[in-house]
Design a protein around this motif. Structure first.
Motif, PDB file in Angstrom:
ATOM      1  N   LEU A 188       0.828  -1.211   0.000  1.00  0.00           N
ATOM      2  CA  LEU A 188       0.000   0.000   0.000  1.00  0.00           C
ATOM      3  C   LEU A 188       0.861   1.260   0.000  1.00  0.00           C
ATOM      4  O   LEU A 188       0.612   2.208  -0.761  1.00  0.00           O
ATOM      5  N   ALA A 189       1.851   1.271   0.891  1.00  0.00           N
ATOM      6  CA  ALA A 189       2.672   2.484   1.028  1.00  0.00           C
ATOM      7  C   ALA A 189       3.397   2.841  -0.259  1.00  0.00           C
ATOM      8  O   ALA A 189       3.297   3.986  -0.731  1.00  0.00           O
ATOM      9  N   PRO A 190       4.153   1.910  -0.900  1.00  0.00           N
ATOM     10  CA  PRO A 190       4.847   2.304  -2.130  1.00  0.00           C
ATOM     11  C   PRO A 190       3.916   2.679  -3.275  1.00  0.00           C
ATOM     12  O   PRO A 190       4.198   3.621  -4.023  1.00  0.00           O
ATOM     13  N   VAL A 191       2.787   1.964  -3.404  1.00  0.00           N
ATOM     14  CA  VAL A 191       1.871   2.257  -4.511  1.00  0.00           C
ATOM     15  C   VAL A 191       1.264   3.651  -4.359  1.00  0.00           C
ATOM     16  O   VAL A 191       1.311   4.477  -5.294  1.00  0.00           O
ATOM     17  N   PHE A 192       0.715   3.954  -3.185  1.00  0.00           N
ATOM     18  CA  PHE A 192       0.054   5.248  -3.009  1.00  0.00           C
ATOM     19  C   PHE A 192       1.065   6.384  -2.849  1.00  0.00           C
ATOM     20  O   PHE A 192       0.769   7.541  -3.201  1.00  0.00           O
ATOM     21  N   ALA A 193       2.244   6.073  -2.343  1.00  0.00           N
ATOM     22  CA  ALA A 193       3.279   7.105  -2.289  1.00  0.00           C
ATOM     23  C   ALA A 193       3.685   7.512  -3.699  1.00  0.00           C
ATOM     24  O   ALA A 193       3.805   8.720  -4.010  1.00  0.00           O
ATOM     25  N   ALA A 194       3.899   6.527  -4.561  1.00  0.00           N
ATOM     26  CA  ALA A 194       4.256   6.828  -5.947  1.00  0.00           C
ATOM     27  C   ALA A 194       3.119   7.560  -6.654  1.00  0.00           C
ATOM     28  O   ALA A 194       3.353   8.494  -7.437  1.00  0.00           O
ATOM     29  N   PHE A 196       0.700   9.569  -5.374  1.00  0.00           N
ATOM     30  CA  PHE A 196       0.511  10.953  -4.949  1.00  0.00           C
ATOM     31  C   PHE A 196       1.756  11.800  -5.178  1.00  0.00           C
ATOM     32  O   PHE A 196       1.664  13.024  -5.266  1.00  0.00           O
ATOM     33  N   ALA A 197       2.904  11.155  -5.296  1.00  0.00           N
ATOM     34  CA  ALA A 197       4.122  11.914  -5.556  1.00  0.00           C
ATOM     35  C   ALA A 197       4.191  12.350  -7.013  1.00  0.00           C
ATOM     36  O   ALA A 197       4.706  13.428  -7.328  1.00  0.00           O
ATOM     37  N   THR A 198       3.686  11.516  -7.909  1.00  0.00           N
ATOM     38  CA  THR A 198       3.825  11.801  -9.342  1.00  0.00           C
ATOM     39  C   THR A 198       2.513  12.176 -10.020  1.00  0.00           C
ATOM     40  O   THR A 198       2.543  12.793 -11.087  1.00  0.00           O
ATOM     41  N   HIS A 199       1.378  11.773  -9.420  1.00  0.00           N
ATOM     42  CA  HIS A 199       0.074  11.925 -10.075  1.00  0.00           C
ATOM     43  C   HIS A 199       0.082  11.310 -11.476  1.00  0.00           C
ATOM     44  O   HIS A 199      -0.646  11.756 -12.366  1.00  0.00           O
ATOM     45  N   ASP A 200       0.918  10.295 -11.630  1.00  0.00           N
ATOM     46  CA  ASP A 200       1.035   9.593 -12.916  1.00  0.00           C
ATOM     47  C   ASP A 200       0.608   8.139 -12.698  1.00  0.00           C
ATOM     48  O   ASP A 200       1.349   7.359 -12.095  1.00  0.00           O
ATOM     49  N   PRO A 201      -0.578   7.732 -13.154  1.00  0.00           N
ATOM     50  CA  PRO A 201      -1.058   6.372 -12.930  1.00  0.00           C
ATOM     51  C   PRO A 201      -0.111   5.294 -13.457  1.00  0.00           C
ATOM     52  O   PRO A 201       0.038   4.241 -12.840  1.00  0.00           O
ATOM     53  N   HIS A 202       0.533   5.563 -14.596  1.00  0.00           N
ATOM     54  CA  HIS A 202       1.424   4.553 -15.169  1.00  0.00           C
ATOM     55  C   HIS A 202       2.606   4.281 -14.259  1.00  0.00           C
ATOM     56  O   HIS A 202       2.989   3.113 -14.039  1.00  0.00           O
ATOM     57  N   LYS A 203       3.196   5.336 -13.709  1.00  0.00           N
ATOM     58  CA  LYS A 203       4.322   5.144 -12.805  1.00  0.00           C
ATOM     59  C   LYS A 203       3.896   4.442 -11.517  1.00  0.00           C
ATOM     60  O   LYS A 203       4.616   3.595 -10.986  1.00  0.00           O
ATOM     61  N   ALA A 204       2.718   4.772 -11.034  1.00  0.00           N
ATOM     62  CA  ALA A 204       2.199   4.100  -9.840  1.00  0.00           C
ATOM     63  C   ALA A 204       1.983   2.614 -10.121  1.00  0.00           C
ATOM     64  O   ALA A 204       2.271   1.757  -9.268  1.00  0.00           O
ATOM     65  N   TYR A 259      -4.515   1.353 -11.535  1.00  0.00           N
ATOM     66  CA  TYR A 259      -3.667   2.419 -12.078  1.00  0.00           C
ATOM     67  C   TYR A 259      -3.322   2.207 -13.551  1.00  0.00           C
ATOM     68  O   TYR A 259      -2.530   2.976 -14.122  1.00  0.00           O
ATOM     69  N   LEU A 260      -3.911   1.191 -14.151  1.00  0.00           N
ATOM     70  CA  LEU A 260      -3.866   1.098 -15.607  1.00  0.00           C
ATOM     71  C   LEU A 260      -4.828   2.114 -16.227  1.00  0.00           C
ATOM     72  O   LEU A 260      -4.723   2.419 -17.419  1.00  0.00           O
ATOM     73  N   ILE A 261      -5.757   2.621 -15.409  1.00  0.00           N
ATOM     74  CA  ILE A 261      -6.670   3.679 -15.870  1.00  0.00           C
ATOM     75  C   ILE A 261      -5.888   4.986 -15.948  1.00  0.00           C
ATOM     76  O   ILE A 261      -5.211   5.378 -14.981  1.00  0.00           O
ATOM     77  N   PRO A 262      -5.918   5.694 -17.060  1.00  0.00           N
ATOM     78  CA  PRO A 262      -5.071   6.891 -17.226  1.00  0.00           C
ATOM     79  C   PRO A 262      -5.481   8.083 -16.362  1.00  0.00           C
ATOM     80  O   PRO A 262      -4.676   8.985 -16.148  1.00  0.00           O
ATOM     81  N   ARG A 263      -6.718   8.132 -15.874  1.00  0.00           N
ATOM     82  CA  ARG A 263      -7.163   9.267 -15.064  1.00  0.00           C
ATOM     83  C   ARG A 263      -6.814   9.016 -13.597  1.00  0.00           C
ATOM     84  O   ARG A 263      -7.303   8.040 -12.991  1.00  0.00           O
ATOM     85  N   PHE A 264      -5.993   9.888 -13.013  1.00  0.00           N
ATOM     86  CA  PHE A 264      -5.416   9.659 -11.695  1.00  0.00           C
ATOM     87  C   PHE A 264      -6.460   9.467 -10.610  1.00  0.00           C
ATOM     88  O   PHE A 264      -6.431   8.484  -9.858  1.00  0.00           O
ATOM     89  N   ALA A 314       0.890  10.204   2.865  1.00  0.00           N
ATOM     90  CA  ALA A 314       1.659  11.282   3.497  1.00  0.00           C
ATOM     91  C   ALA A 314       3.048  11.416   2.887  1.00  0.00           C
ATOM     92  O   ALA A 314       3.533  12.513   2.595  1.00  0.00           O
ATOM     93  N   ILE A 315       3.690  10.280   2.658  1.00  0.00           N
ATOM     94  CA  ILE A 315       5.028  10.324   2.052  1.00  0.00           C
ATOM     95  C   ILE A 315       4.960  10.840   0.638  1.00  0.00           C
ATOM     96  O   ILE A 315       5.801  11.626   0.184  1.00  0.00           O
ATOM     97  N   GLY A 316       3.904  10.409  -0.102  1.00  0.00           N
ATOM     98  CA  GLY A 316       3.770  10.872  -1.466  1.00  0.00           C
ATOM     99  C   GLY A 316       3.515  12.344  -1.586  1.00  0.00           C
ATOM    100  O   GLY A 316       3.947  13.007  -2.539  1.00  0.00           O
ATOM    101  N   ASN A 317       2.843  12.913  -0.600  1.00  0.00           N
ATOM    102  CA  ASN A 317       2.554  14.362  -0.608  1.00  0.00           C
ATOM    103  C   ASN A 317       3.637  15.185   0.057  1.00  0.00           C
ATOM    104  O   ASN A 317       3.545  16.420   0.107  1.00  0.00           O
TER     105      ASN A 317
END
Length: 318
Positions: A188-194, A196-204, A259-264, A314-317
């Motif tokens: 959970l932590a790495p997925v949601f951190a990535a 919210f940090a990037t707002h890029d679904p593909h990277k998440a 997160y395969l969906i392109p809309r964040f 929190a880490i992602g933000n």
């Protein structure tokens, strides 16, 4: 392959002999595999094997009387439409209930096969022989039921069924639950951190996929190397490792796939719903198989998941 209706009376009798030999050998294999863990069921299959051996000897005596001492090598696999029971090595790992069911099915299939063959034959001698064989197989079914009632009275069967359930929990449910919890919570932590940090679904998605697969490999090896299962009764290390690893991947990949969906925000909302479903499934498994009180199971799982999820956000933000 040959058609059953094209067999001669001599060949039909030879087929019956080979059927009895194969079934008897299967029952011996069942008995051997169950000797240590289910001794009462092992004795049941010893008795059934003895029954098959007795019928085989009677058929051989009849064959020698009518056709001589050379028995042609003809087996079920050579006959189109003949029931082909699975070998013991495929059945035994599936547990005591499947073994019992397979034994009953073997006898019922043999009886039905001979009855159908008799109905298709126009030769009176062949019809009589096939009818006798069908009656013999039907008698086997009744004999198997009588032996089971004698060898496995209610309390014995209940004890063996309970032992089987405990083994299933130790060897499958427990490692699977450990993997599912680790995969669902730790990723959970790495997925949601990535996310919210990037707002890029593909990277998440890539981060979640890597975390899920990596955790699956790690947990699989850890479970397999934990112990050999001989003293703990937890079963084959390889099986436990595979179960744990696959369930770890499944737990992490569930909230990664949205997160395969392109809309964040759409992807994040769906991922959040999936997380709740995953945690609910974990709580239900704990309640169903580990006898954990439902409220306690749900509270612990939801609290732990919420804390990890909040940490990731929190880490992602940050």
């Amino acid at each position: 392959m040959r058609m059953f209706k094209d067999l001669s009376e001599r060949e039909v009798l030879a087929l019956a002999i080979s059927n009895e030999e194969e079934d008897g050998r299967t029952y011996v294999d069942f008995a051997k595999s169950l000797r240590e863990t289910y001794p009462d069921s092992a004795r049941l299959f010893d008795d059934m094997a003895a029954e098959e051996n007795g019928h085989r000897r009677a058929l051989i005596d009849l064959f020698e009387t009518r056709f001589g001492d050379h028995i042609p090598d003809i087996r079920r696999r050579d006959i189109k439409g003949a029931p082909l029971p699975k070998p013991a090595w495929q059945i035994v790992p599936k547990g005591i209930a499947v073994i019992r069911r397979q034994a009953r099915q073997m006898e019922a299939d043999a009886s039905r096969f001979y009855l159908q063959a008799a109905a298709r034959s126009s030769d009176p001698a062949i019809r009589r022989l096939l009818g006798d064989l069908a009656a013999a197989e039907a008698e086997h079914v009744q004999t198997a039921g009588h032996i089971e009632e004698t060898r496995l009275p209610g309390e014995v069967r209940e004890r063996e069924d309970e032992d089987a359930r405990k083994r299933f929990v130790l060897q499958v449910i427990q490692p699977g639950l450990v993997g599912l919890m680790d995969g669902s919570v730790s990723t959970l932590a790495p997925v949601f951190a990535a996310a919210f940090a990037t707002h890029d679904p593909h990277k998440a998605f890539l981060v979640g996929l890597a975390a899920s697969v990596g955790a699956g490999i790690s947990m699989g090896f850890a479970e397999a190397l934990a112990d050999d299962g001989k003293l703990s009764g937890r079963g084959t290390p390889m099986v436990r490792g595979v179960v744990c690893g696959l369930m770890t991947v499944a737990g992490g990949i569930g909230h990664t796939l949205p997160y395969l969906i392109p809309r964040f925000w759409t992807a994040t909302a769906i991922a959040g719903v999936v997380v709740v479903i995953e945690l609910a499934i974990i709580a239900w498994i704990q309640f169903r198989f580990m006898e954990t009180p439902p409220f306690s199971a749900a509270a612990k799982v939801m609290l732990g998941g919420a804390l990890v999820l909040a940490a990731g956000v929190a880490i992602g933000n940050g």
